[in-house]
Enzyme design. Structure first.
Site, PDB file in Angstrom:
ATOM      1  N   HIS A   1      23.493   2.144  23.133  1.00 20.85           N
ATOM      2  CA  HIS A   1      23.330   2.906  24.380  1.00 20.85           C
ATOM      3  C   HIS A   1      21.925   2.654  24.918  1.00 20.85           C
ATOM      4  CE1 HIS A   1      23.951   6.068  27.310  1.00 20.85           C
ATOM      5  NE2 HIS A   1      22.858   6.684  26.889  1.00 20.85           N
TER       6      HIS A   1
ATOM      7  N   HIS B   1      20.478   1.743  33.678  1.00 19.28           N
ATOM      8  CA  HIS B   1      21.599   2.569  33.235  1.00 19.28           C
ATOM      9  C   HIS B   1      22.565   2.700  34.406  1.00 19.28           C
ATOM     10  CE1 HIS B   1      24.097   5.412  31.399  1.00 19.28           C
ATOM     11  NE2 HIS B   1      23.197   6.190  30.807  1.00 19.28           N
TER      12      HIS B   1
ATOM     13  N   CYS C   1      28.075   9.140  30.621  1.00 20.78           N
ATOM     14  CA  CYS C   1      27.654   7.747  30.430  1.00 20.78           C
ATOM     15  C   CYS C   1      28.633   6.947  29.577  1.00 20.78           C
ATOM     16  CB  CYS C   1      26.273   7.710  29.792  1.00 20.78           C
ATOM     17  SG  CYS C   1      25.062   8.748  30.635  1.00 20.78           S
TER      18      CYS C   1
END
Length: 633
Positions: free
Chosen positions: A435, A473, A280
């Protein structure tokens, strides 16, 4: 002197819209915009979504009726808002209520057996022992089976994962250029890279003409590669579906292809090419490489970014089986719903009561150059990158669990900002783009990191924003979404709140944090910390400075006279930027796609012992002539 990496262009696409000129950011905070910016945002999204077309200087709806800019919100506002950000998965991806799969079926023959006819060439190899074959006419056969036979039957299932952060409804990058047989992620890459380049106010050829060909770099990746049918999805699935694997499936599916497509079809670069994946944190891993090369003087001009368009049943099932994604059952339980559907607009709830993240799709790109080149060109400064830190977690019990690496990346980033701009700037004019994945574990562990670092550096009421609440995401380019948000905050002084949560969860460490549930007007901010936590211990944090700070640093280095000359050049650059902004807001993107245009052959390369020059490239490449290890030889 260490070169300062300056951001001079940004482009791309995600669930909020186009990246250039902050369209996506403006969609998020649309209720906080002034009337002019709000109107511009609705017009740009309406054309992006093909609700309106721009012809002969006029906006027209799909029936050919003229629509003025001030009428767009009234006519299409509700549709535009509903067709952006996180929402129920749309049919162009798959049907979440009836997701296709292969049902395994074991049939037991009756006393009369199982009998059917088929073409002889469709018989399986090797032939099962229980099958008796009788040849018929026209190359057909009769098959008689005694005993059991196992078959796979096309079926559907109710998918427990029903929402995603998808490109705005109606936006299709495939129709904007001759996309041939290319996966969606690579189509978005062509769009995003061109958008970023055009946003600088310069053509790529003009930018490249100011540096040597080997002083250019492309840094990009996707985590999953391209998993649609045109890429690795087809390579893995086609034979099982009884179809042929294409010659392009493997090549187009590679995770290097976003870099390769930019070099081969957008810029024609022969310079540095780089692909790094860090789960990620992938965008920041590639940004780190570009920043290091610019600071070291190895390159002067870079395109940095990545894509992941992975809203497929397979990827969603993979994350879903890990209990990582927010599903219908979990969401309805959180909201006390017993009947009907969950609220698909609020599936992602960073730092609130949540049950998993929501997947999204995006392509995000930056154009970055050293401060001397930005000064020379009069390039519009959007911000600068002081550094990017990446650290692992050490020994793990679970490869997906968080660890100590993010303490290191965040602490280093804050300490660096303090050493450059001072304690007050960090304490009073910095913020975090978290995040913020929207999992129960993340809200605790990430907030604890911020709390402890805030305590160590004397920070209180530290603003924390979380793009995944609206975009989902997007995996590889997720931290690119965060960088775009940071530049939006610098431009508009609006700090996005997390409106998908009612309140911050009780187990979040927010004593020193300002995690707002509404958008709010902030002061001029100097520093953004872009934080990313990836599976496997791929932690990364970037320190981003505002345009005002960047310009102040440039003036201190280059002097007031040089900056005065810079500002004179900036006038024409901003004029060119506004021309593209007007075109882009009317869906006239002028994508760059040079398929086979300007291919270089052996005879186009002129080689001497001192340099290399190539046809069509203004500057030569000087070969190394100095021994860097003279003290050792």
């Amino acid at each position: 002197m260490t070169a300062l990496p300056v951001i001079v262009g940004m482009g791309g696409i995600n669930a909020a819209g186009r990246t250039s000129f902050h369209q996506g950011f403006r969609r998020i905070v649309i209720d906080k915009l002034n009337e002019e910016a709000r109107q511009e945002t609705f017009v740009g999204l309406a054309t992006l979504m093909n609700l309106l077309t721009y012809t002969d200087g006029k906006l027209q709806d799909q029936d050919g009726n003229e629509v003025t800019p001030d009428q767009v919100e009234a006519k299409f506002g509700e549709q535009i808002l509903a067709g952006t950000l996180i929402r129920k998965i749309e049919a162009e991806h798959f049907d979440p209520d009836a997701t296709s799969w292969q049902q395994k079926l074991t049939m037991q023959s009756s006393e009369t057996g199982i009998c059917f006819e088929t073409r002889a060439r469709d018989l399986p190899v090797p032939l099962p022992r229980s099958w008796k074959i009788t040849e018929l006419s026209d190359k057909r056969v009769r098959v008689e089976i005694a005993g059991e036979v196992e078959v796979m039957h096309a079926s559907t299932r109710d998918n427990p994962i029903k929402a995603a952060g998808q490109f705005p409804t109606g936006f299709d990058p495939a129709v904007l250029y001759n996309s041939r047989y290319q996966p969606r992620g690579l189509q978005a890459t062509i769009f995003g890279a061109a958008d970023a380049i055009h946003s600088t106010g310069y053509s790529w050829d003009t930018l490249a003409s100011h540096v040597s060909p080997d002083e250019i770099g492309t840094y990009s990746a996707s985590v999953f590669g391209q998993v649609q049918a045109e890429g690795h999805g087809g390579m893995m699935q086609n034979r099982l579906r009884g179809e042929r694997v294409s010659t392009k499936n493997l090549a187009l599916g590679l995770n290097t292809m976003s870099t390769d497509f930019i070099n081969a079809y957008v810029t024609g670069s022969v310079g540095t090419t780089f692909t790094s994946t860090g789960a990620c944190a992938t965008f920041l891993y590639n940004l780190k490489a570009a920043v290091q090369d610019i600071k070291a003087g190895r390159i002067r001009l870079a395109i940095v970014g990545g894509n992941d368009c992975s809203i497929t049943p397979e990827v969603i099932e993979g994350f879903g089986n890990m209990s990582a994604l927010a599903n219908e059952e979990g969401l309805k339980k959180l909201d006390g719903i017993t009947e009907g559907e969950a609220d698909h607009r609020r599936t992602s709830r960073p730092f609130g009561e949540n049950c998993g993240f929501t997947i999204g799709e995006a392509a995000q790109f930056l154009v970055i150059m050293d401060d001397s080149l930005a000064l020379e060109l009069g390039a519009k400064v959007l911000g600068s990158i002081a550094d990017v830190y990446t650290n692992a977690d050490g020994i793990k019990k679970s490869i997906t669990a968080p660890g100590p690496g993010n303490y290191i990346t965040m602490a280093k980033s804050v300490a660096l900002a303090k050493s450059i701009l001072g304690e007050e700037a960090v304490q009073q004019r910095s913020f975090i783009l978290a995040h913020g994945s929207s999992t129960p574990q993340n809200r605790v562990t990430e907030s604890l990191i911020y709390h402890r670092i805030a305590d160590s550096f004397g920070i209180s009421n530290w603003p924390v924003a979380a793009p995944k609440a609206y975009l989902g995401h997007t995996i590889g380019p997720a931290s690119g979404d965060q960088v775009a948000w940071a530049l939006g905050v610098f431009e508009y002084n609006i700090m996005p709140g997390i409106t998908t949560i009612d309140k911050v969860a009780d187990d979040v460490y927010d004593e020193r944090l300002n995690i707002a549930t509404e958008h709010w007007q902030c002061q001029d901010m100097d520093i953004a910390f872009i934080n990313s936590k990836g599976f496997g211990g791929n932690n990364a944090t970037a320190t981003i400075f505002s345009p005002n700070v960047t310009l102040s640093m440039m003036e201190k280095r280059h002097g007031a006279k040089a900056m005065e000359c810079y500002r004179d050049k900036l006038i024409s650059v901003e004029y060119a930027q506004q021309a593209y902004r007007h075109q882009a807001d009317n869906a006239q993107f002028d994508l760059i796609y040079k398929f086979g245009d300007g291919v270089l052959a052996d005879q186009d390369v002129e080689l001497t012992a001192a340099s290399i020059s190539m046809t069509g490239m203004k500057n030569t490449i000087e070969l190394p002539s100095v021994n860097p290890f003279s003290d050792m030889v």
